[in-house]
Design an enzyme around this catalytic site. Structure first.
Site, PDB file in Angstrom:
ATOM      1  N   GLY A  74     -53.425 -21.883   2.417  1.00 44.58           N
ATOM      2  CA  GLY A  74     -54.257 -21.348   3.500  1.00 44.58           C
ATOM      3  C   GLY A  74     -53.791 -21.897   4.837  1.00 44.58           C
ATOM      4  O   GLY A  74     -54.561 -22.087   5.774  1.00 44.58           O
ATOM      5  N   GLN A  81     -52.672 -21.770  -9.186  1.00 48.24           N
ATOM      6  CA  GLN A  81     -52.234 -22.955  -8.433  1.00 48.24           C
ATOM      7  C   GLN A  81     -52.217 -24.182  -9.349  1.00 48.24           C
ATOM      8  O   GLN A  81     -51.306 -25.009  -9.265  1.00 48.24           O
ATOM      9  CB  GLN A  81     -53.121 -23.173  -7.207  1.00 48.24           C
ATOM     10  CG  GLN A  81     -52.889 -22.054  -6.168  1.00 48.24           C
ATOM     11  CD  GLN A  81     -53.623 -22.256  -4.866  1.00 48.24           C
ATOM     12  OE1 GLN A  81     -54.364 -23.221  -4.684  1.00 48.24           O
ATOM     13  NE2 GLN A  81     -53.422 -21.339  -3.935  1.00 48.24           N
ATOM     14  N   VAL A 118     -60.242 -28.360  -0.658  1.00 53.61           N
ATOM     15  CA  VAL A 118     -61.123 -28.186   0.505  1.00 53.61           C
ATOM     16  C   VAL A 118     -61.832 -26.828   0.427  1.00 53.61           C
ATOM     17  O   VAL A 118     -62.985 -26.686   0.786  1.00 53.61           O
ATOM     18  CB  VAL A 118     -60.309 -28.287   1.817  1.00 53.61           C
ATOM     19  CG1 VAL A 118     -61.160 -27.988   3.039  1.00 53.61           C
ATOM     20  CG2 VAL A 118     -59.663 -29.671   1.935  1.00 53.61           C
ATOM     21  N   GLY A 119     -61.108 -25.825  -0.063  1.00 59.03           N
ATOM     22  CA  GLY A 119     -61.644 -24.459  -0.122  1.00 59.03           C
ATOM     23  C   GLY A 119     -62.845 -24.380  -1.048  1.00 59.03           C
ATOM     24  O   GLY A 119     -62.821 -24.910  -2.159  1.00 59.03           O
ATOM     25  N   ASN A 120     -63.892 -23.733  -0.598  1.00 53.88           N
ATOM     26  CA  ASN A 120     -65.156 -23.690  -1.343  1.00 53.88           C
ATOM     27  C   ASN A 120     -65.212 -22.563  -2.362  1.00 53.88           C
ATOM     28  O   ASN A 120     -64.575 -21.538  -2.162  1.00 53.88           O
ATOM     29  CB  ASN A 120     -66.303 -23.532  -0.343  1.00 53.88           C
ATOM     30  CG  ASN A 120     -66.593 -24.852   0.318  1.00 53.88           C
ATOM     31  OD1 ASN A 120     -66.664 -25.869  -0.360  1.00 53.88           O
ATOM     32  ND2 ASN A 120     -66.747 -24.841   1.623  1.00 53.88           N
ATOM     33  N   ASP A 163     -69.069 -34.335   4.716  1.00 57.78           N
ATOM     34  CA  ASP A 163     -70.501 -34.609   4.582  1.00 57.78           C
ATOM     35  C   ASP A 163     -70.766 -36.093   4.856  1.00 57.78           C
ATOM     36  O   ASP A 163     -71.732 -36.459   5.530  1.00 57.78           O
ATOM     37  CB  ASP A 163     -70.962 -34.235   3.168  1.00 57.78           C
ATOM     38  CG  ASP A 163     -70.517 -32.831   2.797  1.00 57.78           C
ATOM     39  OD1 ASP A 163     -70.946 -31.890   3.472  1.00 57.78           O
ATOM     40  OD2 ASP A 163     -69.707 -32.680   1.859  1.00 57.78           O
ATOM     41  N   HIS A 176     -70.500 -30.412  -3.055  1.00 62.13           N
ATOM     42  CA  HIS A 176     -70.346 -30.066  -1.636  1.00 62.13           C
ATOM     43  C   HIS A 176     -71.044 -28.720  -1.426  1.00 62.13           C
ATOM     44  O   HIS A 176     -70.416 -27.667  -1.438  1.00 62.13           O
ATOM     45  CB  HIS A 176     -68.876 -29.973  -1.247  1.00 62.13           C
ATOM     46  CG  HIS A 176     -68.685 -29.399   0.131  1.00 62.13           C
ATOM     47  ND1 HIS A 176     -69.057 -30.065   1.272  1.00 62.13           N
ATOM     48  CD2 HIS A 176     -68.213 -28.204   0.542  1.00 62.13           C
ATOM     49  CE1 HIS A 176     -68.810 -29.301   2.315  1.00 62.13           C
ATOM     50  NE2 HIS A 176     -68.303 -28.163   1.904  1.00 62.13           N
TER      51      HIS A 176
HETATM   52  P1  NDP Z   1     -60.789 -21.815   7.007  1.00 61.38           P
HETATM   53  O1  NDP Z   1     -59.471 -22.428   7.209  1.00 61.38           O
HETATM   54  O2  NDP Z   1     -61.817 -21.941   8.053  1.00 61.38           O
HETATM   55  O3  NDP Z   1     -61.446 -22.356   5.641  1.00 61.38           O
HETATM   56  C1  NDP Z   1     -60.718 -22.419   4.444  1.00 61.38           C
HETATM   57  C2  NDP Z   1     -61.609 -22.855   3.321  1.00 61.38           C
HETATM   58  O4  NDP Z   1     -62.127 -24.144   3.587  1.00 61.38           O
HETATM   59  C3  NDP Z   1     -62.813 -21.964   3.053  1.00 61.38           C
HETATM   60  O5  NDP Z   1     -62.908 -21.776   1.642  1.00 61.38           O
HETATM   61  C4  NDP Z   1     -63.957 -22.767   3.556  1.00 61.38           C
HETATM   62  O6  NDP Z   1     -65.136 -22.546   2.805  1.00 61.38           O
HETATM   63  C5  NDP Z   1     -63.494 -24.158   3.245  1.00 61.38           C
HETATM   64  N1  NDP Z   1     -64.229 -25.230   3.912  1.00 61.38           N
HETATM   65  C6  NDP Z   1     -64.516 -26.418   3.367  1.00 61.38           C
HETATM   66  N2  NDP Z   1     -65.190 -27.183   4.193  1.00 61.38           N
HETATM   67  C7  NDP Z   1     -65.360 -26.487   5.302  1.00 61.38           C
HETATM   68  C8  NDP Z   1     -66.011 -26.748   6.515  1.00 61.38           C
HETATM   69  N3  NDP Z   1     -66.632 -27.866   6.747  1.00 61.38           N
HETATM   70  N4  NDP Z   1     -65.986 -25.815   7.460  1.00 61.38           N
HETATM   71  C9  NDP Z   1     -65.390 -24.662   7.239  1.00 61.38           C
HETATM   72  N5  NDP Z   1     -64.769 -24.352   6.105  1.00 61.38           N
HETATM   73  C10 NDP Z   1     -64.759 -25.249   5.132  1.00 61.38           C
HETATM   74  O7  NDP Z   1     -60.641 -20.285   6.634  1.00 61.38           O
HETATM   75  P2  NDP Z   1     -59.705 -19.170   7.260  1.00 61.38           P
HETATM   76  O8  NDP Z   1     -60.268 -17.914   6.759  1.00 61.38           O
HETATM   77  O9  NDP Z   1     -59.441 -19.408   8.697  1.00 61.38           O
HETATM   78  O10 NDP Z   1     -58.318 -19.426   6.549  1.00 61.38           O
HETATM   79  C11 NDP Z   1     -58.125 -19.298   5.194  1.00 61.38           C
HETATM   80  C12 NDP Z   1     -56.675 -19.020   4.966  1.00 61.38           C
HETATM   81  O11 NDP Z   1     -56.431 -19.152   3.568  1.00 61.38           O
HETATM   82  C13 NDP Z   1     -56.227 -17.637   5.369  1.00 61.38           C
HETATM   83  O12 NDP Z   1     -55.071 -17.764   6.181  1.00 61.38           O
HETATM   84  C14 NDP Z   1     -55.887 -16.946   4.053  1.00 61.38           C
HETATM   85  O13 NDP Z   1     -54.807 -16.080   4.168  1.00 61.38           O
HETATM   86  C15 NDP Z   1     -55.538 -18.139   3.215  1.00 61.38           C
HETATM   87  N6  NDP Z   1     -55.612 -18.015   1.776  1.00 61.38           N
HETATM   88  C16 NDP Z   1     -54.531 -18.489   1.110  1.00 61.38           C
HETATM   89  C17 NDP Z   1     -54.464 -18.456  -0.222  1.00 61.38           C
HETATM   90  C18 NDP Z   1     -53.241 -18.962  -0.872  1.00 61.38           C
HETATM   91  O14 NDP Z   1     -52.488 -19.684  -0.263  1.00 61.38           O
HETATM   92  N7  NDP Z   1     -53.006 -18.640  -2.115  1.00 61.38           N
HETATM   93  C19 NDP Z   1     -55.571 -17.920  -1.032  1.00 61.38           C
HETATM   94  C20 NDP Z   1     -56.705 -17.498  -0.241  1.00 61.38           C
HETATM   95  C21 NDP Z   1     -56.711 -17.554   1.115  1.00 61.38           C
HETATM   96  P3  NDP Z   1     -66.319 -21.513   3.202  1.00 61.38           P
HETATM   97  O15 NDP Z   1     -66.054 -20.297   2.383  1.00 61.38           O
HETATM   98  O16 NDP Z   1     -67.533 -22.243   2.803  1.00 61.38           O
HETATM   99  O17 NDP Z   1     -66.204 -21.265   4.689  1.00 61.38           O
END
Ligand code: NDP
Length: 328
Positions: free
Chosen positions: A11, A112, A129-131, A159, A187
């Site tokens: 991501g 992954q 980190v991703g939720n 948190d 979380h």
């Molecule tokens: P963010 O970078 O803002 O967030 C990414 C993840 O972190 C979300 O799941 C989010 O959860 C989580 N998260 C954990 N703690 C926090 C917090 N305190 N505040 C906000 N988020 C938190 O998301 P974007 O959409 O900007 O970017 C995601 C990227 O991931 C995109 O570029 C997409 O293309 C990529 N992606 C890549 C994948 C891969 O490499 N295989 C697979 C899927 C996506 P929450 O849902 O709760 O906001």
């Protein structure tokens, strides 16, 4: 010269990725003496944006940054990696059920986990980190049978940091006056920030506050709902603070936690504190010799017990759901 450490970030083109990569490259993830090579994983439509970020990383001329590679294939992205920050995840959309969310994330974290199993370095450390982070970590772990289970962790450090500041502001003390705060459980909104074992200049955090209503009706919900409050205020989710917490988590994991203090991290339970073995749940932890250890022997009163149990129950239900879906 020291060999570079390979750090994979998924991501990478997202918000958190943008806040995270520059700090990794500047030496804040591992230490100011450790050169790094970045391996960025993105989905194909976001690869170009990741290339843009890589151009900016180049333009910082970071002395410790020895290379950047960009991938849309997990096997390649995790090949030889030492530290994996799994940030990319499927965000919850309106009306989405928890089961649907877990299923969508299974499609990301299963391959992954397999890729980490197939090609990561022997000392691989994984932070999700991703939720929903705890259960995403469980899914990845289940598909990496050759990697020691305790190398899979999920982030509750944000948190923890949020709770530290709320308590410091309430008491009018500085962050460094507070030790031994704990986030327990998931979380999610059920997480339990515990100030009973915290020490504030030598006394218990709860005794220093001496205000049960604040603890119950203000502190706990403020910490648990801080993410939503930030979206409301900023019009975008917390990204820099999430990236900061990821840096803190990995730095402490690699370099150790300070004597006389502990932190919070979601790590696989060994059954401590009644948390079913194997759940990836947040605990009070110290890091010694590169491994997390759960702080033992804390007395848990009825107030805390009820809240820890509720959050752990949610984790058990998430585990049951991903089991039923065949994801673990
Ligand atoms: P963010 O970078 O803002 O967030 C990414 C993840 O972190 C979300 O799941 C989010 O959860 C989580 N998260 C954990 N703690 C926090 C917090 N305190 N505040 C906000 N988020 C938190 O998301 P974007 O959409 O900007 O970017 C995601 C990227 O991931 C995109 O570029 C997409 O293309 C990529 N992606 C890549 C994948 C891969 O490499 N295989 C697979 C899927 C996506 P929450 O849902 O709760 O906001």
């Amino acid at each position: 010269a020291q060999a570079p450490v390979n750090v994979t970030v998924t991501g990478a083109a997202g918000q958190i990725g943008y806040a995270l990569l520059f700090r990794i490259a500047s030496g804040q993830l591992l230490g100011a003496d450790t050169p790094v090579k970045l391996r960025l994983l993105e989905i194909p439509p976001a690869v170009k944006a990741a290339e843009g970020t890589a151009m900016e990383l180049d333009d910082c001329a970071f002395p410790l940054l020895q290379g950047i590679d960009i991938f849309d294939d997990a096997r390649q992205a995790f090949d030889g990696t030492n530290v994996a920050l799994l940030v990319g995840a499927r965000p919850r959309s309106k009306g989405m059920e928890r089961g649907d969310l877990l299923e969508a994330n299974g499609g990301i974290f299963k391959p992954q986990g397999e890729a980490i199993n197939a090609g990561a370095a022997d000392d691989i450390r994984v932070l999700v980190v991703g939720n929903p982070a705890n259960t995403n970590a469980l899914i990845a772990q289940a598909h990496a049978p050759d990697v020691p289970a305790e190398r899979f962790t999920a982030m509750t450090r944000l948190d923890h940091n949020r709770a530290l500041t709320q308590l410091a502001q309430k008491l009018g003390v500085s962050i460094t006056d507070i030790k031994k705060l704990t986030i327990w459980g998931n979380h999610s909104a059920t997480q339990y920030p515990d100030i009973f074992h915290a020490e504030v200049n030598g006394t218990s955090g709860a005794a220093a506050v001496n205000d049960d209503a604040w603890l119950r009706d203000d502190f706990i919900p403020t910490v648990a709902k801080r993410g939503a409050a930030i979206i409301e205020a900023r019009g975008a989710s917390s990204a820099a603070s999430a990236a900061n917490a990821a840096i803190d988590h990995v730095y402490d994991w690699v370099n150790g936690t300070p004597e006389g203090d502990w932190t919070s991290a979601a790590i696989p339970s060994d059954g401590s504190y009644g948390v079913p073995e194997g759940l990836i749940s947040s605990f009070p932890v110290v890091s010694r010799n590169g491994s997390w250890e759960i702080v033992q022997g804390l007395e848990i009163d009825a107030f805390s017990r009820k809240r820890i149990d509720a959050s752990v129950q949610e984790l058990s239900e998430e585990r049951d759901t991903v089991r039923k879906l065949g994801l673990i």
